[in-house]
Design an enzyme around this catalytic site. Structure first.
Site, PDB file in Angstrom:
ATOM      1  N   GLU A  85      18.495  27.668  94.685  1.00  0.00           N
ATOM      2  CA  GLU A  85      18.318  26.287  94.252  1.00  0.00           C
ATOM      3  C   GLU A  85      16.848  26.027  93.922  1.00  0.00           C
ATOM      4  OE1 GLU A  85      19.911  24.648  98.145  1.00  0.00           O
ATOM      5  OE2 GLU A  85      18.297  23.252  97.720  1.00  0.00           O
ATOM      6  N   CYS A 117      23.092  25.894  99.152  1.00  0.00           N
ATOM      7  CA  CYS A 117      22.835  27.078  99.989  1.00  0.00           C
ATOM      8  C   CYS A 117      23.915  28.145  99.858  1.00  0.00           C
ATOM      9  CB  CYS A 117      22.691  26.669 101.448  1.00  0.00           C
ATOM     10  SG  CYS A 117      21.245  25.652 101.750  1.00  0.00           S
ATOM     11  N   HIS A 240      25.729  30.473 108.299  1.00  0.00           N
ATOM     12  CA  HIS A 240      24.602  29.804 107.635  1.00  0.00           C
ATOM     13  C   HIS A 240      23.765  29.076 108.685  1.00  0.00           C
ATOM     14  CE1 HIS A 240      22.136  27.669 104.839  1.00  0.00           C
ATOM     15  NE2 HIS A 240      22.549  26.499 105.280  1.00  0.00           N
TER      16      HIS A 240
END
Lengths: 352, 130
Positions: A85, A117, A240
């Site tokens: 990103e 993400c 994550h």
């Protein structure tokens, strides 16, 4: 709903990258909150890219590490995909610069992927599909970011730089073979950045239950159930990691122990590397894994969704692991910087 | 904006791609079409390993346009292990850590940005081996 390629596919090479510089969360806390939140900081410190680093240069180094372990000629790659990103250009692919620098051009697909993400793990799903369908023998997927948080915002403590690259190839050459994968997405606006804005907006507590936990737990649970596996069947797991607490809680809810997530839980030392976060966690697991170990990886991207993967480590990992620097080598290469240096390098000072 | 020049130099900038003389084995960076040692025109592409050591160095405080962001930085002459001596910026290093003989390795980094709407130029720099 679980996805399996029609031929065996696995990771044939992997490589990590973390910049050299670190900013302590306590320094951010001291500057913006007078140290009021000193005892509840989300990470210890975060990685900061040097003034000549961006998602292109960092992807190149991770990709070179992955190729060293894969032991293939880069012209054998039929895809170089970068999920990020923080692409340096709004229009002009990061991936073609990376592909040129690693020597994969011109007979390759290249593209930049976007999913907050989750952009990095999307490249993994696609690379698995490309190899699994026999369109190609080798495809590279990268997740890399130089994340930015608004000065003083909660995200500034964690928004960091780093990531990893993976070369996918035929299962018989793999150092970790894919068992299956699964993707779970919904329209959930927990975090976003509009065009031309420097910093993202986030929904504070909304980012937790309906976004991160719902998607991570749904993806992880579905993949494990469809494979008939429980947490005990896995040696290692990585989720994550936007902070230390979220992946710890997700792991606990799925039945994993602190020991199982330790090698992949890097966020306390390097911060949240966004599209690189779960991918670099997986490199930490591969650096520690033994043949026969099963590894679960679950990514998360705002907007929102998760990709879950189950890999089984082969005998080849121990032969190829030492062919490139480990993730911990990069984490140990550490130079602390003060907030003022960080502000200068990250273009937070108005110069004209 | 010199787009054509940067495009032409991309492989030598990103990968230290030089040349080797098929006649006498002399390795050249930047690439050449005639060997300065034996005058041979049988020249082949050669990719340098990127390993080398600092031959000499200086600290830049007054940078040319486009390099202000990195000040103070170290400009060095690096002796590549294959022979050529090349000039390059050092990165990921404190200016007081640099010494003659310091082992270094090539990395591909951002060299400069041509204003906010221009090209971002990438190329080789060297950092201490770790």
């Amino acid at each position: 709903m679980t996805m399996k390629p029609s031929r065996q596919v696995g990771i044939v090479g992997y490589g990590a990258y973390v910049p050299r510089y670190r900013l302590a969360a306590e320094e951010i806390s001291q500057l913006w909150r007078g140290g009021q939140d000193r005892d509840t900081l989300p990470v210890r410190e975060k990685s900061v890219p040097g003034p000549d680093e961006d998602s292109v240069s960092m992807s190149i180094e991770a990709a070179r590490n992955a190729l060293q372990r894969a032991q293939i000629d880069p012209t054998q790659l039929r895809a170089v995909w970068v999920g990020s990103e923080s692409p340096p250009y709004a229009v002009k692919p990061t991936s073609t610069i990376v592909a040129q620098a690693i020597g994969a051009v011109p007979s390759t697909s290249a593209g930049d992927w976007e999913f907050a993400c989750k952009a990095g793990s999307e490249t993994m799903q696609a690379a698995i599909a490309m190899v699994g369908s026999s369109m190609a023998d080798y495809a590279m997927g990268i997740g890399m970011d130089t994340a930015q948080g608004r000065p003083g915002d909660a995200l500034e403590y964690t928004a960091a730089a780093g990531g990893a690259a993976f070369v996918f190839g035929p299962g018989e050459e793999a150092l970790a073979v894919l068992e299956a994968s699964y993707s779970y997405v919904t329209d959930t606006p927990d975090f976003f950045r509009r065009a031309h804005q420097h910093y993202p907006e986030h929904g504070n507590r909304f980012t937790g239950e309906p976004a991160y936990f719902h998607h991570v737990l749904s993806a992880g649970r579905h993949l494990m159930e469809s494979l008939g596996l429980t947490a005990e069947d896995f040696a290692l797991a990585v989720f994550h990691q936007p902070n230390v607490k979220f992946p710890q809680r997700a792991a606990q809810k799925l039945g994993f122990t602190a020991e199982q997530i330790r090698p992949g839980l890097l966020v306390g030392d390097i911060g949240n590397t966004y599209a690189g976060s779960s991918l670099i966690g997986l490199t930490g697991c591969l650096d520690a894994a033994q043949p026969g170990d099963r590894i679960l990886m679950v990514s998360f991207g705002s907007g929102a969704g998760s990709d879950a993967f189950s890999f089984v480590v082969t005998e080849q990992l121990s032969k190829r692991r030492s062919l490139a620097r480990t993730t911990q080598d990069y984490i140990a290469r550490r130079q602390p910087v003060h907030y003022a240096t960080y502000a200068r390098w990250r273009s937070k000072l108005l110069l004209k | 904006m010199d787009i054509a020049r940067h495009w032409r130099l991309r492989d030598q900038r990103y990968n230290l791609q030089g040349t080797v003389c098929a006649g006498c084995g002399h390795k050249m960076f930047p690439p050449r079409v005639v060997c300065p040692e034996c005058r041979s025109r049988k020249i082949e592409t050669f990719e340098f390993s990127g390993q080398g050591e600092v031959y000499s160095h200086t600290v830049v405080y007054q940078a040319p346009e486009g390099f202000d962001a990195y000040v103070p930085y170290v400009a060095a002459l690096v002796r590549l292990e294959e022979g050529p001596l090349i000039s390059a910026q050092l990165t990921d290093v404190n200016v007081d850590e640099v010494a003659i003989g310091l082992p270094v390795e090539m990395v591909t980094r951002k060299l400069t940005e041509q204003e906010e709407n221009g090209l971002i130029v990438y190329g080789y720099k060297f950092r201490p081996r770790f």
